[in-house]
Design an enzyme around this catalytic site. Structure first.
Site, PDB file in Angstrom:
ATOM      1  CB  CYS A   1      -0.409   6.778  11.031  1.00  6.09           C
ATOM      2  SG  CYS A   1      -2.166   7.255  10.073  1.00  6.09           S
TER       3      CYS A   1
ATOM      4  CB  CYS B   1      -0.794  -0.106   0.607  1.00  2.00           C
ATOM      5  SG  CYS B   1      -1.755  -1.220   1.539  1.00  2.00           S
TER       6      CYS B   1
END
Length: 432
Positions: free
Chosen positions: A372, A253
């Protein structure tokens, strides 16, 4: 347009139309050719107002006793932010310009309404948070983070932990660059940046990271490919990955390519495939690779939930799509856009990606999963579920020296070292 008119326009496009603040500001700054001081004030007002929106509404609400148009409310928001948080901006300057903007947009009546509200607000002391009985609601308003997020953090980190996370994410983020160690050593890059007049301090958190000040992206060393802009937490993925010189690696990704290119800088005789679902982002990855002088790679479009990759890999990076709650001080609007009901679909998507890419991992190969965010369902829950559903996958411990950590996964909280909130887990495919 004045800086505050631009700020009102940018803020309105973010909160009313769902635009991204960084894209709006970058476009606006390049189009208007603003001097440095005005660029700084514009950025500060827009990011600051978004970051403090719930607090601002708590402060200003008692003073609004008439029906206002949407743009008037937004104008009040950016002006209250200047009055409360910007010491170097005199209150009269912020209020006078707000009234002038209101007059230009809505005529004398609109200007009188804005003027009356702001003058009354300026004369009164700020409302206290102490009268809010619920500890979750109180912290939500004080930190300007929605209640569902605070409640989740309270469940998993306690109320004190939730407060520490929320307050850390309300602070100004540090800026880091990643040394391109295939081209230059970190000490040599620090020395060159000093010679150009930039603040640059080697980070103790990650071996390639340098904390910097100023508009370092304007440095000629950036154009020469000696460094990339990347937060230090994100660089720790490479510590968990531990790429070897001749490894074949997949960054599944990838866009904009930071983690895969970091790995590529460490594999002089290896190869890295950088794949992303968005076809229009592949040229961005290629552009960064060219700037960094990296050639042993291939960038291509691919949906990581179902892509048939061209080879088996020694190591795979899955920096998964996530709620982004660990980076809300850099992307402040995320906190309001995300909803609690989004999490289930993100968890399903992450597991789908992991389940597909692990089929392209060599026996004994390493898979690093990162996000994140600071949300247990996306992080620890996904890590354990992935292992439970795949008998050929096991946890594989790694170390992060700066955090005195050794284990198979680590949630990095923003208050620990002033970094972004991040999660990293490492798996190994069992040998048959």
């Amino acid at each position: 347009m004045t800086v505050r008119e631009l700020a009102l326009d940018a803020y309105s496009r973010v909160v009313d139309e769902g635009s991204y603040s960084n894209i709006i500001l970058n476009d606006m700054i390049s189009r208007e050719d603003l001097p440095a001081n005005d660029r700084g004030l514009l950025t500060e007002v827009v990011y600051g107002t978004i970051s403090r929106q719930l607090t601002i509404h708590f402060y200003i609400r008692p003073f609004i006793r008439t029906k206002l148009k949407r743009w008037q409310k937004n104008l009040l928001d950016i002006t209250v932010y200047q009055i409360v948080w910007l010491e170097r901006v005199p209150n009269y300057a912020a209020i006078n310009e707000a009234v002038e903007i209101a007059k230009n947009r809505g005529g004398p009546q609109a200007a009188n309404a804005v003027n009356g509200i702001l003058r009354n607000f300026e004369r009164k002391p700020l409302r206290s948070f102490d009268d809010i009985r619920s500890d979750v609601v109180r912290l939500s308003i004080e930190a300007s983070i929605p209640e569902w997020i605070i409640s989740h953090w309270k469940t998993h980190h306690g109320m004190d932990g939730a407060r520490d996370i929320a307050m850390a994410l309300g602070s100004r983020p540090k800026m880091y660059i990643r040394t391109n160690t295939s081209r230059i050593s970190r000490p040599a890059l620090v020395e060159r940046l000093h010679e150009e007049g930039f603040g640059a301090v080697p980070s103790e958190i990650q071996a390639d990271a340098i904390e910097v000040g100023g508009e370092v992206i304007q440095s000629r060393f950036y154009q020469e490919g000696l460094f990339s802009i990347q937060d230090v937490s994100s660089m720790l993925v490479n510590d968990a990955l531990a790429p070897q010189a001749d490894d074949t690696i997949l960054d599944a990704c990838s866009a904009p390519g930071g983690k895969g290119l970091h790995a590529l800088e460490k594999t002089p005789s290896g190869h890295v495939d950088l794949s992303d679902i968005h076809d229009h982002k592949i040229p961005l990855i290629e552009e960064q690779a060219r700037r960094l002088g990296l050639s042993n790679h291939e960038a291509f479009q691919g949906d990581a939930t179902q892509k048939a990759y061209p080879r088996k890999y020694d190591r795979i990076i899955v920096d998964a799509p996530c709620s982004g709650l660990g980076v809300i001080r850099r992307k402040p609007e995320i906190r309001y856009e995300r909803k609690a009901e989004d999490i289930d679909s993100l968890v399903a998507l992450q597991l789908e990606i992991l389940s597909n890419v692990k089929n392209y991992l060599k026996p004994g190969g390493v898979l690093v999963y990162s996000t994140c965010t600071i949300h247990q369902m996306e992080n620890e829950n996904v890590a354990y579920t992935f292992m439970k559903e795949n008998e050929d996958i096991e946890f594989d411990p790694f170390t992060l020296e700066a955090f005195d950590f050794e284990g198979p996964y680590r949630q990095i909280l923003p208050q620990e070292a002033g970094t972004d909130g991040f999660f990293i887990a490492r798996f190994r495919k069992k040998e048959k």
